[in-house]
Enzyme design. Structure first.
Site, PDB file in Angstrom:
ATOM      1  N   ARG A   1     -52.319 -24.423 -28.243  1.00 14.18           N
ATOM      2  CA  ARG A   1     -51.011 -23.757 -28.083  1.00 14.18           C
ATOM      3  C   ARG A   1     -49.872 -24.781 -27.984  1.00 14.18           C
ATOM      4  O   ARG A   1     -48.757 -24.533 -28.438  1.00 14.18           O
ATOM      5  CB  ARG A   1     -51.100 -22.887 -26.816  1.00 14.18           C
TER       6      ARG A   1
ATOM      7  N   VAL B   1     -42.337 -18.031 -27.741  1.00 14.95           N
ATOM      8  CA  VAL B   1     -43.771 -17.957 -28.013  1.00 14.95           C
ATOM      9  C   VAL B   1     -44.310 -17.143 -26.844  1.00 14.95           C
ATOM     10  O   VAL B   1     -44.198 -17.549 -25.687  1.00 14.95           O
ATOM     11  CB  VAL B   1     -44.396 -19.362 -28.085  1.00 14.95           C
ATOM     12  N   SER B   2     -44.840 -15.967 -27.153  1.00 12.04           N
ATOM     13  CA  SER B   2     -45.166 -15.005 -26.096  1.00 12.04           C
ATOM     14  C   SER B   2     -46.231 -15.535 -25.153  1.00 12.04           C
ATOM     15  O   SER B   2     -46.979 -16.461 -25.478  1.00 12.04           O
ATOM     16  CB  SER B   2     -45.639 -13.694 -26.722  1.00 12.04           C
ATOM     17  N   ALA B   3     -46.303 -14.893 -23.974  1.00  6.05           N
ATOM     18  CA  ALA B   3     -47.274 -15.293 -22.958  1.00  6.05           C
ATOM     19  C   ALA B   3     -48.701 -15.108 -23.475  1.00  6.05           C
ATOM     20  O   ALA B   3     -48.980 -14.145 -24.203  1.00  6.05           O
ATOM     21  CB  ALA B   3     -47.070 -14.450 -21.714  1.00  6.05           C
TER      22      ALA B   3
ATOM     23  N   GLN C   1     -50.322 -11.980 -25.802  1.00  4.47           N
ATOM     24  CA  GLN C   1     -50.923 -12.191 -27.125  1.00  4.47           C
ATOM     25  C   GLN C   1     -52.379 -11.738 -27.134  1.00  4.47           C
ATOM     26  O   GLN C   1     -52.821 -11.073 -28.077  1.00  4.47           O
ATOM     27  CB  GLN C   1     -50.797 -13.669 -27.498  1.00  4.47           C
TER      28      GLN C   1
END
Ligand SMILES: C[S@@+](CC[C@H](N)C(=O)[O-])C[C@H]1O[C@@H](n2cnc3c(N)ncnc32)[C@H](O)[C@@H]1O
Length: 427
Positions: free
Chosen positions: A47, A80-82, A86
């Site tokens: 990530r 950028v989503s958690a 996701q």
């Protein structure tokens, strides 16, 4: 966002791998990751490659996204989503090898996870309306070894026809409506996941084609940054008491700020419903139930810096469900009960019909407590705008620009599985 090299040396490092595995294991332990394929994808993709310059601790926070762009007022435009969000969406999507997937709203990392899930035989397209974000996603995906992902710069209101049809469409910006292109570009048997705002409440709903419309199969409680472009939606804001209280109206029921002028200065009527809820039980279906039951449903928000206590939402929250009926106004709150960790729902009301309105809302809360608390939540159906009433399923009808949404409440035992979960936001 500053693209420094703060975490570059940590990429692929033991610490990055260790934190990644910890997040995955945490998500498995809490029941968010349930499939081996989502586990494997999230263990594999670093990530940190998609948020250069951010500390590994921030990158690997289970419940926090990383904001990558803000507007001039500091509101988040992209993130950028958690990891939890996701993982939930990927599980809800049930993606298999060989599928064609469209992601609406790009961050790069989630598209890389999608590429892992569909494998070389599948196809991933990600689209963003923002050139900075699309360029960034394209560059980071290529650097991370995922150059097979199609990155498209466009307003996704029109979908992405060049790579359609899609077995899965994952919308990762908050939508108020479902544009016809998304329905058209969804393959037969496909699934559309969309964080949909319904009467001011947002939830990520998985829809499939059935019985001539889209029918919800599951829904989850997550907020996303709002959609921009043609699908942008502004709630109507009624600002009261010099900004201390704002009433947010999502749809078109007739109310203007004049109607509520001075109403909060009238005596407050309090009615306690007797319906209770455990402190750690999900509350969201109660609000959705009221949104379904009450024609004048809206949300009320308190500015804590100006707070005089005229509105006291549940706990330390700054917003709650409310209703406007004629010149009267009521909102939902809670109080402790003698039983530990249990709260009772109540209603505070103002205006000429305060007592009647408070009792009406309290009765709806009692019905929720009796018939829906702990149940699977509502079922949503989406029909094209213009569908005649007699062709709609039973339930509350909410008219949007492109669609007519119906909300119905199957009995708890038969409701669709896997619905309300506690809320964490994406940023
Ligand atoms: C929460 S971010 C995306 C997160 C990303 N999918 C992830 O999981 O990391 C939402 C994105 O939606 C984009 N967006 C908003 N409105 C859009 C539109 N009409 N068409 C395409 N993208 C849009 C924003 O620019 C933003 O980058």
């Amino acid at each position: 966002m500053t693209d420094t090299t703060m975490n570059d040396e940590a990429v692929g490092s033991d610490r990055g791998t260790q934190l990644r595995n910890q997040v995955v294991e945490g998500l498995m332990a809490e029941g968010t990751i349930v499939s081996a394929v989502v586990e494997a994808a999230m263990r594999k993709v670093p990530r940190e490659l998609f948020v250069p310059g951010v500390s590994l601790d921030e990158v690997y926070h289970r419940y926090n996204g990383v904001v990558t762009k803000r507007d001039e007022d500091g509101n988040s435009l992209s993130s950028v989503s958690a990891p939890q969000v996701q993982a939930h969406m990927l599980e809800q999507a049930e993606i298999t090898v060989g599928m064609r997937v469209l992601e609406i709203g790009s961050g790069g990392y989630n598209a890389a996870l999608l590429a892992e899930l569909v494998g070389p035989a599948g196809q991933v397209t990600t689209v963003d309306i923002d050139e900075d974000i699309a360029d960034r996603a394209s560059r980071l995906l290529a650097e991370a070894g995922y150059s097979q992902v199609n990155v498209v710069l466009a307003d996704a209101d029109g979908g992405v026809p060049e790579y359609a049809p899609y077995d899965r469409i994952l919308v990762t910006a908050g939508a108020w409506d479902i544009p016809p292109a998304w329905v058209r570009q969804l393959a037969e048997g496909g699934r559309l996941l969309v964080p949909l705002q319904v009467r001011g409440l947002s939830r990520t709903i998985a829809f499939e084609h059935a019985e001539g419309c889209l029918v919800s199969r599951s829904s989850r409680l997550f907020g996303f940054v709002p959609m921009r472009g043609a699908g942008v939606h502004q709630d109507r804001l009624l600002v009261l008491r010099g900004g201390e209280v704002t009433v947010r109206v999502d749809d078109e029921f007739p109310v203007d700020s004049g109607v509520l002028e001075g109403v909060l200065d009238t005596p407050r009527v309090e009615v306690w419903s007797g319906a209770t809820i455990g402190r750690f039980e999900p509350w969201a279906t109660a609000h959705l139930w009221l949104a379904t039951a009450l024609p004048g449903f809206c949300r009320v928000v308190v500015d804590r810096t100006l707070d005089t206590g005229v509105i006291s939402p549940p706990g330390r929250q700054s917003a709650t469900s409310a209703v406007v009926a004629g010149g009267s106004f009521a909102y939902v709150t809670t109080r402790r009960t003698a039983e530990e960790m249990t709260l009772e729902w109540g209603v505070h009301a103002f205006g000429p019909e305060a007592s009647k309105l408070a009792e009406q809302v309290a009765e709806h809360l009692r019905v929720w407590g009796r018939d829906h608390c702990g149940g699977g939540g509502p079922q949503f159906r989406i029909y094209p705008a213009g569908t005649p009433d007699d062709q709609l399923s039973q339930g509350r009808v909410i008219d949007k620009k492109h669609s007519r949404v119906t909300i119905s409440w199957p009995q708890a035992a038969t409701a669709t599985a896997g619905q309300d979960v506690l809320q964490h936001t994406t940023e």
